[in-house]
Design an enzyme around this catalytic site. Structure first.
Site, PDB file in Angstrom:
ATOM      1  N   PRO A   1       2.251  11.165  -2.017  1.00  0.00           N
ATOM      2  CA  PRO A   1       3.132  12.040  -1.237  1.00  0.00           C
ATOM      3  C   PRO A   1       2.628  13.474  -1.194  1.00  0.00           C
ATOM      4  O   PRO A   1       1.899  13.930  -2.090  1.00  0.00           O
ATOM      5  CB  PRO A   1       4.469  11.948  -1.980  1.00  0.00           C
ATOM      6  CG  PRO A   1       4.417  10.628  -2.674  1.00  0.00           C
ATOM      7  CD  PRO A   1       2.981  10.468  -3.088  1.00  0.00           C
TER       8      PRO A   1
ATOM      9  N   GLU B   1       0.840  -1.200   0.000  1.00  0.00           N
ATOM     10  CA  GLU B   1       0.000   0.000   0.000  1.00  0.00           C
ATOM     11  C   GLU B   1       0.876   1.252   0.000  1.00  0.00           C
ATOM     12  O   GLU B   1       1.873   1.335   0.723  1.00  0.00           O
ATOM     13  CB  GLU B   1      -0.906   0.007   1.234  1.00  0.00           C
ATOM     14  CG  GLU B   1      -1.821   1.239   1.308  1.00  0.00           C
ATOM     15  CD  GLU B   1      -2.918   1.063   2.330  1.00  0.00           C
ATOM     16  OE1 GLU B   1      -3.731   0.121   2.149  1.00  0.00           O
ATOM     17  OE2 GLU B   1      -2.948   1.834   3.308  1.00  0.00           O
TER      18      GLU B   1
ATOM     19  N   ARG C   1     -15.602   3.763   4.674  1.00  0.00           N
ATOM     20  CA  ARG C   1     -16.326   4.913   5.197  1.00  0.00           C
ATOM     21  C   ARG C   1     -15.396   6.127   5.250  1.00  0.00           C
ATOM     22  O   ARG C   1     -15.786   7.240   4.959  1.00  0.00           O
ATOM     23  CB  ARG C   1     -16.879   4.607   6.585  1.00  0.00           C
ATOM     24  CG  ARG C   1     -17.754   5.744   7.124  1.00  0.00           C
ATOM     25  CD  ARG C   1     -18.224   5.481   8.533  1.00  0.00           C
ATOM     26  NE  ARG C   1     -19.036   6.592   9.017  1.00  0.00           N
ATOM     27  CZ  ARG C   1     -19.382   6.776  10.268  1.00  0.00           C
ATOM     28  NH1 ARG C   1     -18.977   5.918  11.178  1.00  0.00           N
ATOM     29  NH2 ARG C   1     -20.106   7.797  10.634  1.00  0.00           N
TER      30      ARG C   1
ATOM     31  N   PHE D   1       0.624   5.796  -0.282  1.00  0.00           N
ATOM     32  CA  PHE D   1      -0.229   6.979  -0.258  1.00  0.00           C
ATOM     33  C   PHE D   1       0.380   8.067  -1.133  1.00  0.00           C
ATOM     34  O   PHE D   1       1.609   8.102  -1.326  1.00  0.00           O
ATOM     35  CB  PHE D   1      -0.438   7.485   1.173  1.00  0.00           C
ATOM     36  CG  PHE D   1       0.810   7.952   1.884  1.00  0.00           C
ATOM     37  CD1 PHE D   1       1.287   9.248   1.704  1.00  0.00           C
ATOM     38  CD2 PHE D   1       1.496   7.114   2.751  1.00  0.00           C
ATOM     39  CE1 PHE D   1       2.432   9.691   2.365  1.00  0.00           C
ATOM     40  CE2 PHE D   1       2.637   7.545   3.410  1.00  0.00           C
ATOM     41  CZ  PHE D   1       3.107   8.835   3.219  1.00  0.00           C
TER      42      PHE D   1
END
Length: 596
Positions: A25, A21, A111, A23
């Site tokens: 930057p 995984e 969610r 994210f």
């Protein structure tokens, strides 16, 4: 492009696999340096990779661009996160349409409120999607079976800000059943370190009377341990229990010695993988790594794991835990490409291994908040309202900052619930004076000159070294006070400063290319280590978040209140100022200057 379920189905019945995984930057240079990292890590043969989605769609453009690159240029199967809390339906529609356009066929439907907890003041009826199940149903209604949909699970129970004793997976089970019945194809867990709790959770799903989980892959989420502080912080944010034996192993080495912590952390994860694979009778055979955009710890885990190492080397499947010997190490493979394939970049695989987070190198893909959720108040709305009340004047805000410094408040929107560090305690009186004057401090450190690396307050790094640091303070200040202060700072050769506001005004006495090392260490047999720096790109990236937190705080209140108006005025009219004093020999120099 194949779906995750299709790829799992193509494996032998008990064949292990893993996924990574990443994210988006926070900085442009971080994105640029993530690309070669992705190229290296996809050479390790993950079954798929996840790309996260910032709260409220804050990283929508970057997330889709990275996912597209992985699909089109790297040829790797991608799972795109998609959150629905405080998200306009239009944003979700655009994300799904673009995902299909780019042949991305896997969505992790979330969610998206963790770790925030409950909703903000916004009336519930204004929300298009309240829960992840609403998002799952909507995707199925709009796209049928085109997307393979994953959902989240919590082996220790969902943490909504309550105490760990109140977390119970049984309470969450009906919601997981509902999400699975709505069309989920696989389940991915929140990170955990307690294998006993995960095994019990897997058993509960496997034996569920409805049979709804039969044939649904359960993929545990694992966090490689890179540094002691990041490990503790992330476990705390996720409310993950840390077993006593894990803490004992980590506490057996100096917490400040990152290399030793990393080696222990690697063995902890290797043991977890082996235990899970064995104790679930190979029913659980996929392992998802929350890489935090770093690669070395994950690579070392794959190197040492007899379960996953064969796949990482592209070898024939080994169906049970056995010792595996290969001539090529993954440590060298990350730097040069698996099987000797030379990659087109020269960046070391672990050049940014330790200096990640807010104060690290902004060129690093790992620079920024390690939890990947974007700005947060560090408290649920109910707790925030109880702690901070409804301030109506700037003096009320000053009082809150002072109460945090004196220990009367456990948390502030810019400060986690950890209390003051031992080193901050040494400048507590100076900080209280500044906050009483209306300079609201959000970061600081005292100056030190040549302290042993094993010092209980300031020490870090390998044994028998010496560490140094310059005094730093960062604060919010009204515009008028800033311009009075600016005149004192601008020509002072002992000072470097940055200042900016939410409108885009920016001031500094440095050039854009200047870099300040504010913490450094000198250790035997290695170059000077500079893990903490201040420079313009990192300040600008943080400044946006720092001001956005005022908006997050404002959202707790009705627009008709004085508190709502106060938060808006502060956001619009205050400056954020960061000051470094270069005279680290004189520990009082910065504070004397500011108290004049």
């Amino acid at each position: 492009m194949a779906t995750i379920i299709e790829k799992i189905g193509s494996l032998a019945s008990e064949e292990p696999f893993f996924s990574f995984e990443f994210f988006p930057p926070k900085t442009d240079s971080g994105v640029q340096n993530l690309i070669p990292r992705l190229r290296r890590m996809t050479k390790l043969n993950p079954l798929f990779i996840n790309i996260t989605w910032g709260a409220g769609g804050s990283t929508a453009t970057k997330s889709l661009e990275i996912a597209k690159l992985c699909t089109e240029e790297l040829g790797i199967t991608v799972c795109l996160h998609l959150t629905c809390t405080n998200m306009e339906k239009r944003v979700i529609d655009e994300a799904l349409a673009n995902a299909k356009k780019y042949s991305i066929r896997n969505i992790l439907a979330l969610r998206g409120d963790s770790p925030r907890g409950e909703e903000y003041w916004t009336p519930p009826e204004s929300q298009e999607f309240k829960y992840a199940v609403d998002l799952v149903k909507y995707i199925r209604e709009q796209y049928g079976d085109y997307f393979c949909i994953g959902v989240a699970a919590y082996p220790e129970g969902y943490a909504d800000g309550s105490s760990p004793e109140e977390q119970d997976p049984l309470l969450d089970l009906p919601y997981l059943v509902e999400k699975t019945k709505a069309g989920a194809n696989f389940i991915m867990t929140q990170l955990f370190f307690d294998v006993d709790k995960f095994v019990a959770f897997e058993k509960m799903l496997n034996e569920h009377e409805s049979g709804v989980f039969n044939g649904i892959p359960l993929i545990p989420g694992l966090l490689p341990i890179s540094t002691y502080q990041s490990f503790i912080r992330t476990a705390k944010l996720s409310h993950a229990n840390i077993p006593e034996d894990v803490m004992d192993k980590l506490n057996a080495v100096p917490n400040a010695d990152d290399e030793q912590v990393k080696q222990v952390g690697v063995q902890v994860l290797v043991n977890m993988i082996n235990d899970i694979y064995t104790r679930t009778s190979h029913r659980v055979r996929g392992f998802h790594f929350y890489t935090l955009n770093l690669e070395r710890s994950t690579g070392l885990i794959l190197e040492k794991s007899p379960i996953l190492r064969p796949r990482a080397h592209g070898s024939t499947y080994v169906p049970q835990p056995v010792a595996v010997k290969e001539p090529v190490s993954i440590e060298s493979a990350l730097a040069a490409g698996v099987s000797g394939v030379k990659l087109d970049d020269s960046i070391s695989a672990h050049w940014d291994d330790f200096p990640n987070g807010r104060w690290g190198d902004p060129r690093s893909p790992a620079y920024g908040e390690i939890d990947g959720y974007g700005v947060t108040l560090h408290a649920t709305p109910d707790k925030a309202l109880k702690l901070w009340g409804s301030p109506e004047t700037s003096s009320d805000i000053s009082d809150l900052f002072v109460k945090y410094l004196t220990g009367e408040l456990p948390v502030l929107p810019w400060a986690e619930e950890e209390g003051l560090s031992a080193e901050t305690k040494l400048i507590e009186d100076d900080l209280i004076k500044l906050n009483k004057l209306g300079l609201w401090t959000v970061a600081s450190q005292p100056a030190i000159n040549s302290v042993k690396s094993d010092d209980p307050v300031f020490g870090w790094g390998p044994h028998n070294g010496y560490v140094f640091q310059k005094a730093l303070v960062e604060f919010f200040v009204p515009e008028q006070k800033f311009f009075s202060l600016k005149d004192k700072l601008q020509g002072n050769e002992s000072i470097s400063y940055y200042a900016g506001n939410a409108s885009g005004d920016f001031f500094s006495n440095m050039s854009a290319s200047d870099v300040n090392a504010i913490t450094w260490g000198v250790f035997p047999n290695r170059e000077v280590v500079q893990p903490t720096i201040i420079e313009e790109q990192s300040f600008r990236a943080w400044m946006d978040d720092a001001f956005e937190i005022w908006k997050e705080w404002q959202r707790l209140y009705s627009p008709s209140t004085k508190t709502y108006e106060l938060m808006g005025n502060i956001h619009d009219s205050y400056f954020l100022v960061s000051i470094v004093h270069h005279d680290y020999v004189n520990g009082k120099a910065l504070w004397e200057l500011l108290h004049e």
